[in-house]
Write an enzyme that holds these catalytic residues in place. Structure first.
Site, PDB file in Angstrom:
ATOM      1  N   TYR A 167       9.653  10.263 -18.041  1.00  0.00           N
ATOM      2  CA  TYR A 167      10.485  11.482 -18.088  1.00  0.00           C
ATOM      3  C   TYR A 167      11.279  11.555 -19.398  1.00  0.00           C
ATOM      4  O   TYR A 167      11.227  12.567 -20.106  1.00  0.00           O
ATOM      5  CB  TYR A 167      11.423  11.461 -16.879  1.00  0.00           C
ATOM      6  CG  TYR A 167      12.469  12.548 -16.832  1.00  0.00           C
ATOM      7  CD1 TYR A 167      12.101  13.882 -16.713  1.00  0.00           C
ATOM      8  CD2 TYR A 167      13.828  12.237 -16.877  1.00  0.00           C
ATOM      9  CE1 TYR A 167      13.070  14.883 -16.659  1.00  0.00           C
ATOM     10  CE2 TYR A 167      14.798  13.227 -16.811  1.00  0.00           C
ATOM     11  CZ  TYR A 167      14.406  14.547 -16.698  1.00  0.00           C
ATOM     12  OH  TYR A 167      15.362  15.533 -16.645  1.00  0.00           O
ATOM     13  N   LYS A 171      10.853  14.251 -22.510  1.00  0.00           N
ATOM     14  CA  LYS A 171      11.940  15.170 -22.872  1.00  0.00           C
ATOM     15  C   LYS A 171      12.343  14.968 -24.338  1.00  0.00           C
ATOM     16  O   LYS A 171      12.698  15.925 -25.025  1.00  0.00           O
ATOM     17  CB  LYS A 171      13.152  14.950 -21.964  1.00  0.00           C
ATOM     18  CG  LYS A 171      12.954  15.490 -20.542  1.00  0.00           C
ATOM     19  CD  LYS A 171      12.993  17.006 -20.519  1.00  0.00           C
ATOM     20  CE  LYS A 171      13.117  17.551 -19.106  1.00  0.00           C
ATOM     21  NZ  LYS A 171      13.331  18.984 -19.052  1.00  0.00           N
TER      22      LYS A 171
HETATM   23  N1  LIG Z   1      19.450  17.683 -11.925  1.00  0.00           N
HETATM   24  C1  LIG Z   1      19.858  16.917 -12.931  1.00  0.00           C
HETATM   25  O1  LIG Z   1      20.736  16.044 -12.784  1.00  0.00           O
HETATM   26  C2  LIG Z   1      19.280  17.092 -14.314  1.00  0.00           C
HETATM   27  C3  LIG Z   1      19.766  16.274 -15.331  1.00  0.00           C
HETATM   28  C4  LIG Z   1      19.275  16.419 -16.607  1.00  0.00           C
HETATM   29  C5  LIG Z   1      18.299  17.373 -16.868  1.00  0.00           C
HETATM   30  N2  LIG Z   1      17.830  18.164 -15.849  1.00  0.00           N
HETATM   31  C6  LIG Z   1      16.813  19.161 -16.195  1.00  0.00           C
HETATM   32  O2  LIG Z   1      17.138  20.394 -15.603  1.00  0.00           O
HETATM   33  C7  LIG Z   1      15.959  21.130 -15.296  1.00  0.00           C
HETATM   34  C8  LIG Z   1      15.975  21.563 -13.843  1.00  0.00           C
HETATM   35  O3  LIG Z   1      16.031  20.388 -13.055  1.00  0.00           O
HETATM   36  P1  LIG Z   1      16.408  20.418 -11.505  1.00  0.00           P
HETATM   37  O4  LIG Z   1      17.349  19.314 -11.295  1.00  0.00           O
HETATM   38  O5  LIG Z   1      16.748  21.806 -11.061  1.00  0.00           O
HETATM   39  O6  LIG Z   1      15.002  19.966 -10.908  1.00  0.00           O
HETATM   40  P2  LIG Z   1      14.259  20.330  -9.530  1.00  0.00           P
HETATM   41  O7  LIG Z   1      15.223  20.701  -8.492  1.00  0.00           O
HETATM   42  O8  LIG Z   1      13.323  19.182  -9.279  1.00  0.00           O
HETATM   43  O9  LIG Z   1      13.394  21.600  -9.954  1.00  0.00           O
HETATM   44  C9  LIG Z   1      12.357  21.457 -10.869  1.00  0.00           C
HETATM   45  C10 LIG Z   1      11.744  22.807 -11.070  1.00  0.00           C
HETATM   46  O10 LIG Z   1      10.651  22.656 -11.999  1.00  0.00           O
HETATM   47  C11 LIG Z   1       9.515  23.255 -11.405  1.00  0.00           C
HETATM   48  N3  LIG Z   1       8.272  22.672 -11.876  1.00  0.00           N
HETATM   49  C12 LIG Z   1       7.824  21.401 -11.728  1.00  0.00           C
HETATM   50  N4  LIG Z   1       6.574  21.302 -12.227  1.00  0.00           N
HETATM   51  C13 LIG Z   1       6.243  22.533 -12.700  1.00  0.00           C
HETATM   52  C14 LIG Z   1       5.100  23.082 -13.310  1.00  0.00           C
HETATM   53  N5  LIG Z   1       4.004  22.357 -13.547  1.00  0.00           N
HETATM   54  N6  LIG Z   1       5.112  24.386 -13.652  1.00  0.00           N
HETATM   55  C15 LIG Z   1       6.204  25.169 -13.409  1.00  0.00           C
HETATM   56  N7  LIG Z   1       7.305  24.720 -12.824  1.00  0.00           N
HETATM   57  C16 LIG Z   1       7.331  23.415 -12.472  1.00  0.00           C
HETATM   58  C17 LIG Z   1       9.685  23.067  -9.908  1.00  0.00           C
HETATM   59  O11 LIG Z   1       8.846  23.970  -9.224  1.00  0.00           O
HETATM   60  P3  LIG Z   1       8.188  23.662  -7.769  1.00  0.00           P
HETATM   61  O12 LIG Z   1       9.199  24.129  -6.747  1.00  0.00           O
HETATM   62  O13 LIG Z   1       6.934  24.470  -7.771  1.00  0.00           O
HETATM   63  O14 LIG Z   1       7.945  22.182  -7.710  1.00  0.00           O
HETATM   64  C18 LIG Z   1      11.173  23.385  -9.772  1.00  0.00           C
HETATM   65  O15 LIG Z   1      11.384  24.760  -9.750  1.00  0.00           O
HETATM   66  C19 LIG Z   1      14.797  20.203 -15.655  1.00  0.00           C
HETATM   67  O16 LIG Z   1      14.318  20.523 -16.937  1.00  0.00           O
HETATM   68  C20 LIG Z   1      15.433  18.829 -15.666  1.00  0.00           C
HETATM   69  O17 LIG Z   1      14.750  17.930 -16.515  1.00  0.00           O
HETATM   70  C21 LIG Z   1      18.290  18.052 -14.579  1.00  0.00           C
END
Ligand SMILES: NC(=O)c1ccc[n+]([C@@H]2O[C@H](COP(=O)([O-])OP(=O)(O)OC[C@H]3O[C@@H](n4cnc5c(N)ncnc54)[C@H](OP(=O)(O)O)[C@@H]3O)[C@@H](O)[C@H]2O)c1
Length: 274
Positions: A167, A171
């Site tokens: 991951y 990134k």
């Molecule tokens: N949460 C945190 O603490 C955190 C920290 C640092 C960075 N981030 C970043 O923030 C962003 C959102 O994260 P989140 O925490 O909201 O994650 P999440 O709840 O796991 O959601 C991930 C999203 O990405 C989508 N996705 C996964 N594979 C995909 C694909 N092949 N094509 C299109 N969409 C896809 C998922 O869709 P499906 O529903 O279809 O699976 C879901 O809508 C990400 O870029 C993550 O790296 C999050």
């Protein structure tokens, strides 16, 4: 009439972007998702605003992204103000394992790395390419990559983070791709930059901690211990609502004139990741 495209809008931060951005009735908010019907149902029951449009868009399938850009152009009249590259594959397999912990599982390791790079790097590069013609015609001209603080070399070195490698390296590669887009397009007034949303309570957070072995749980405790040392004020994940508010503030403030092109900052607008 600002227009926004957000990938990965089915849940987590992506869904919260839909909710907050659609509060402005003049805004056109377009979510790209893999599961269009389910997301449309969720949007209509939980948000219920007619300025939200849901399109199919899978980061592992560039044809779907090309079609999503074409369909977006039909909705907006050919332009786009903000592209928010939020969707990501957040590996559960290596969430709390090191590359070397997976040495005895080379196939699993390779699958994990390839899926992370295909979705988080390759997919977003196709996304940028297909939406660029729309961004050129937009007013705001902002392309934002949602990154993570643990893709920052200095942080990883300082806290000695040795897990989540598929991951974090994907990134970090995406961050560099964003800098290259900045190099090519800043002369056209297009702002490309990366922003980390903080540690946020979403599925993405849980996937790394659910159903884990003893070793992974031990490593996860070590990681949160390192976070606590790095940021003694850190009390745990923030809500998607708080994160999106902070991230949008950074996005609205950012400009080429301020020197934000190609930059990588946190939800606080700085290099303080927590
Ligand atoms: N949460 C945190 O603490 C955190 C920290 C640092 C960075 N981030 C970043 O923030 C962003 C959102 O994260 P989140 O925490 O909201 O994650 P999440 O709840 O796991 O959601 C991930 C999203 O990405 C989508 N996705 C996964 N594979 C995909 C694909 N092949 N094509 C299109 N969409 C896809 C998922 O869709 P499906 O529903 O279809 O699976 C879901 O809508 C990400 O870029 C993550 O790296 C999050």
């Amino acid at each position: 009439m600002p227009s926004y495209v957000i990938t990965g809008a089915s849940r987590g931060l992506g869904f919260e972007f839909l909710r907050q951005l659609s509060e402005d009735p003049a805004a056109v908010v377009i979510g790209l998702v893999r599961n269009k019907d389910a997301t449309e149902k969720r949007v209509s029951s939980e948000i219920g605003r007619s300025n939200i449009h849901i399109l199919h868009g899978d980061l592992e399938d560039y044809k779907s992204l090309k079609k999503a850009a074409e369909d977006t152009a039909k909705i907006t009249g050919g332009s786009l103000d903000y592209l928010i590259a939020n969707g990501a594959f957040i590996s559960g397999k290596s969430g709390f394992l090191t590359f070397n912990d997976l040495a005895d599982d080379p196939e699993g390791l390779e699958e994990d790395l390839l899926k992370s790079f295909k979705t988080n790097v390759v997919g977003n590069i196709h996304l940028f390419n297909y939406f660029l013609p729309l961004i050129r015609k937009g007013e705001a001209k902002k392309v934002i990559s949602i990154s993570t603080g643990i893709a920052d070399y200095d942080l990883v070195r300082d806290i000695e983070l040795d897990t989540s490698g598929a991951y974090t390296t994907s990134k970090a590669a995406l961050n560099l791709a964003v800098v290259e887009y900045h190099a090519q397009f800043h002369n056209e007034g297009i702002l490309f930059f990366s922003i980390s949303p903080g540690v946020v309570a979403t599925d993405g957070q849980n996937v790394a901690t659910d159903n884990k072995s003893e070793k992974e749980l031990e490593n996860s405790q070590k990681m949160f211990g390192k976070f606590a040392k790095y940021a003694p004020h850190f009390k745990g994940p923030i809500t998607p609502e708080e994160s999106v508010k902070l991230v949008m503030k950074v996005i609205y403030n950012a400009s080429l004139e301020r020197g934000d092109g190609g930059s990588f900052v946190s939800h606080l607008g700085t290099r303080q990741w927590l």
